[in-house]
Design a protein around this motif. Structure first.
Motif, short mmCIF file in Angstrom:
data_model
loop_
_atom_site.label_atom_id
_atom_site.label_comp_id
_atom_site.label_asym_id
_atom_site.label_seq_id
_atom_site.Cartn_x
_atom_site.Cartn_y
_atom_site.Cartn_z
N VAL A 146 -8.27 -14.94 -25.62
CA VAL A 146 -9.53 -14.59 -24.94
C VAL A 146 -9.66 -13.06 -24.89
O VAL A 146 -10.74 -12.51 -25.11
CB VAL A 146 -9.54 -15.20 -23.52
CG1 VAL A 146 -10.67 -14.62 -22.68
CG2 VAL A 146 -9.65 -16.71 -23.59
N ARG A 147 -8.55 -12.39 -24.64
CA ARG A 147 -8.53 -10.92 -24.54
C ARG A 147 -8.91 -10.29 -25.89
O ARG A 147 -9.76 -9.40 -25.95
CB ARG A 147 -7.13 -10.47 -24.13
CG ARG A 147 -6.96 -8.98 -24.03
CD ARG A 147 -5.65 -8.64 -23.36
NE ARG A 147 -5.68 -9.07 -21.96
CZ ARG A 147 -4.65 -9.61 -21.32
NH1 ARG A 147 -3.49 -9.80 -21.93
NH2 ARG A 147 -4.76 -9.97 -20.06
N GLN A 148 -8.29 -10.76 -26.95
CA GLN A 148 -8.57 -10.18 -28.27
C GLN A 148 -10.01 -10.41 -28.68
O GLN A 148 -10.64 -9.53 -29.27
CB GLN A 148 -7.61 -10.75 -29.33
CG GLN A 148 -6.17 -10.30 -29.15
CD GLN A 148 -6.03 -8.79 -28.94
OE1 GLN A 148 -6.70 -8.00 -29.56
NE2 GLN A 148 -5.15 -8.40 -28.02
N ILE A 149 -10.56 -11.59 -28.37
CA ILE A 149 -11.97 -11.87 -28.69
C ILE A 149 -12.86 -10.88 -27.92
O ILE A 149 -13.79 -10.29 -28.49
CB ILE A 149 -12.33 -13.33 -28.32
CG1 ILE A 149 -11.62 -14.31 -29.26
CG2 ILE A 149 -13.84 -13.55 -28.39
CD1 ILE A 149 -11.71 -15.77 -28.83
N ALA A 150 -12.57 -10.69 -26.63
CA ALA A 150 -13.38 -9.78 -25.80
C ALA A 150 -13.33 -8.35 -26.34
O ALA A 150 -14.36 -7.69 -26.46
CB ALA A 150 -12.87 -9.81 -24.36
N ILE A 151 -12.12 -7.89 -26.70
CA ILE A 151 -11.97 -6.51 -27.18
C ILE A 151 -12.66 -6.32 -28.52
O ILE A 151 -13.40 -5.36 -28.74
CB ILE A 151 -10.46 -6.14 -27.26
CG1 ILE A 151 -9.87 -6.04 -25.85
CG2 ILE A 151 -10.25 -4.84 -28.02
CD1 ILE A 151 -8.36 -5.87 -25.80
N MET A 179 -3.40 -18.40 -24.52
CA MET A 179 -4.85 -18.54 -24.32
C MET A 179 -5.44 -17.23 -23.80
O MET A 179 -6.47 -16.75 -24.28
CB MET A 179 -5.12 -19.67 -23.32
CG MET A 179 -6.51 -19.63 -22.75
SD MET A 179 -7.65 -20.74 -23.52
CE MET A 179 -7.84 -21.92 -22.25
N THR A 180 -4.77 -16.61 -22.81
CA THR A 180 -5.23 -15.34 -22.25
C THR A 180 -5.29 -14.27 -23.34
O THR A 180 -6.26 -13.53 -23.45
CB THR A 180 -4.29 -14.87 -21.11
OG1 THR A 180 -4.33 -15.85 -20.08
CG2 THR A 180 -4.72 -13.53 -20.55
N GLU A 181 -4.25 -14.22 -24.16
CA GLU A 181 -4.20 -13.21 -25.22
C GLU A 181 -5.33 -13.42 -26.23
O GLU A 181 -5.95 -12.45 -26.70
CB GLU A 181 -2.83 -13.27 -25.90
CG GLU A 181 -2.44 -12.02 -26.65
CD GLU A 181 -2.63 -10.72 -25.86
OE1 GLU A 181 -2.26 -10.66 -24.69
OE2 GLU A 181 -3.18 -9.77 -26.45
N LEU A 196 -17.01 -5.95 -21.55
CA LEU A 196 -16.30 -6.95 -22.35
C LEU A 196 -16.49 -8.28 -21.65
O LEU A 196 -16.67 -8.32 -20.43
CB LEU A 196 -14.79 -6.64 -22.42
CG LEU A 196 -14.33 -5.50 -23.33
CD1 LEU A 196 -14.74 -4.15 -22.78
CD2 LEU A 196 -12.82 -5.54 -23.50
N ARG A 197 -16.44 -9.36 -22.42
CA ARG A 197 -16.61 -10.68 -21.77
C ARG A 197 -15.50 -11.63 -22.18
O ARG A 197 -15.25 -11.83 -23.37
CB ARG A 197 -17.96 -11.26 -22.14
CG ARG A 197 -18.21 -12.63 -21.49
CD ARG A 197 -19.64 -13.07 -21.68
NE ARG A 197 -19.79 -14.50 -21.43
CZ ARG A 197 -19.92 -15.04 -20.21
NH1 ARG A 197 -19.92 -14.28 -19.16
NH2 ARG A 197 -20.06 -16.35 -20.06
N ARG A 233 -10.15 -16.24 -16.99
CA ARG A 233 -8.68 -16.09 -17.01
C ARG A 233 -8.13 -15.44 -15.75
O ARG A 233 -6.92 -15.29 -15.63
CB ARG A 233 -8.24 -15.26 -18.23
CG ARG A 233 -8.61 -15.82 -19.58
CD ARG A 233 -8.22 -17.25 -19.75
NE ARG A 233 -6.80 -17.48 -19.70
CZ ARG A 233 -6.24 -18.65 -19.40
NH1 ARG A 233 -6.98 -19.68 -19.08
NH2 ARG A 233 -4.93 -18.78 -19.38
N ASP A 252 -0.45 -18.22 -21.47
CA ASP A 252 -0.34 -16.82 -21.90
C ASP A 252 -1.01 -16.61 -23.25
O ASP A 252 -1.69 -15.61 -23.48
CB ASP A 252 1.14 -16.41 -21.99
CG ASP A 252 1.78 -16.28 -20.61
OD1 ASP A 252 1.03 -16.29 -19.61
OD2 ASP A 252 3.02 -16.20 -20.53
N THR A 270 -7.10 -6.75 -19.85
CA THR A 270 -8.03 -6.65 -20.99
C THR A 270 -8.74 -5.30 -20.97
O THR A 270 -8.82 -4.62 -22.01
CB THR A 270 -9.08 -7.79 -20.91
OG1 THR A 270 -8.40 -9.04 -20.98
CG2 THR A 270 -10.08 -7.70 -22.07
#
Lengths: 119, 225
Positions: free
Chosen positions: A98-103, A94-96, B53-54, B59, A92, B67
């Motif tokens: 990855v999500r924040q980096i993407a956003i 890790m997902t968060e 977005l990438r 995931r 979880d 996301t």
């Protein structure tokens, strides 16, 4: 006899390693005592297996060896459960991440480029 | 009313262009989350006018949807978020039907269904059977009765998008969304949608074994987590 020698040697090795960690201040005094007590009990049970019968009688299990197996099984299931929860938690997180980096990346690239106004 | 379509995508370079063009004809913005594809999904999506977005690590579809939703809620001020697929199986022309109950104020979330009169094209028999089983599983586990528990075509009001937080990263998000509809007491309706299966999309879609994975993830969420 071989089993007893192997287990007692392993317990002695574990106590030695714990003492080294304690000396290097990597573990607390509390944890050092808990670990030493655990390995002493393991050594005693290896040398005198009948000692477990006393506890087995007390809790109502027929033989001491059975009690050790039951306790071991329950402990292993508990550890597996804890590891699974930890693995979920890490996933979880890790997902968060990855999500924040993407956003953040998408947001930064959507902003108008800053022009250099230095003279 | 500002409508944003969100599209999770993994290795969809050959098909996503069409899906984005199709969606952009009916919505105000399209947000694509490239879930660490190895092909040109990112570049193609950008060229087609989507906000892209990438994920730097793969995931899963559920994580990508969340996301995209987070991004849309933070920066695009949507009134409605539409979940749409990258593979061209869904018809963007049907988005208006999904929006209608939300616009009318009757529903917080509108779910697409393959079993409300419009026959899905080329759906394999085993897939049909598993989807029926999924409906029963959903009733038992989440206490919510729908005709199609695994349809990814849906529209969420802003309130529903804020209330529903997908935590199952992989394929079980559709079941998790239904579960959260019940938990959060959201108003929902179903609308018939056309899903066109082709050899191409069937070849890429996950095997029927994924049904077991979905059931496992949902049970784990309910019992263990």
């Amino acid at each position: 006899m071989l089993f007893q020698i192997a287990l007692v040697s392993f317990a002695a090795f574990a106590i030695f390693k714990t003492w080294k960690q304690f000396s290097a201040r990597k573990i607390s005094k509390y944890w050092f005592i808990v670990a030493v007590l655990f390995w002493v009990v393991v050594a005693v049970v290896a040398i005198v297996p009948e000692a477990t019968n006393i506890v087995a009688d007390y809790v109502g299990v027929g033989r001491g060896a059975d009690l050790v197996v039951y306790t071991g099984l329950v402990s292993l299931f508990y550890i597996a459960h804890r590891l699974m929860l930890r693995q979920h938690q890490l996933s979880d997180e890790m997902t968060e991440l990855v999500r924040q980096i993407a956003i953040e990346k998408a947001h930064m690239s959507s902003l108008p480029e800053q022009t250099n106004t230095a003279d | 009313m500002r409508v944003v379509a969100v599209i999770p995508a993994y290795n969809e370079a050959s098909r996503i262009g069409l899906a984005i063009r199709d969606a952009l004809a009916y919505v105000d913005a399209v947000v694509v989350v490239d879930d660490c594809s190895q092909d040109q999904t990112f570049a193609v999506s950008l060229a087609e006018g989507a906000i892209v977005l990438r994920h730097v690590v793969n995931r899963g579809q559920g994580a990508a949807l969340q996301t995209a939703t987070d991004y849309a809620l933070r920066f695009l001020e949507p009134d409605v978020i539409v979940h749409f697929d990258a593979d061209g199986q869904m018809q963007a022309g049907e988005i208006a039907q999904l929006l209608e109950p939300i616009v009318q104020g009757r529903a917080d979330i509108v779910l697409g269904s393959r079993f409300l009169g419009i026959e899905a094209e080329n759906m394999p028999a085993l897939r049909r059977l598993l989807l029926r089983a999924g409906v029963i599983f959903t009733v038992v586990l989440s206490g919510i009765k729908v005709t199609d528990s695994q349809n990814g075509f849906r529209a969420l009001s802003r309130k529903a998008a804020e209330d529903i937080r997908i935590t199952l990263d992989r394929m079980a998000h559709a079941s998790e969304i239904l579960d959260l509809i019940k938990v959060k007491s959201l108003r929902y309706e179903e609308r018939p949608v056309t899903i066109r299966y082709s050899l191409d999309t069937l070849g890429k879609s996950p095997s029927n074994w994924r049904a077991l994975g979905i059931a496992k993830d949902m049970l784990k969420k309910k019992i263990v987590r």
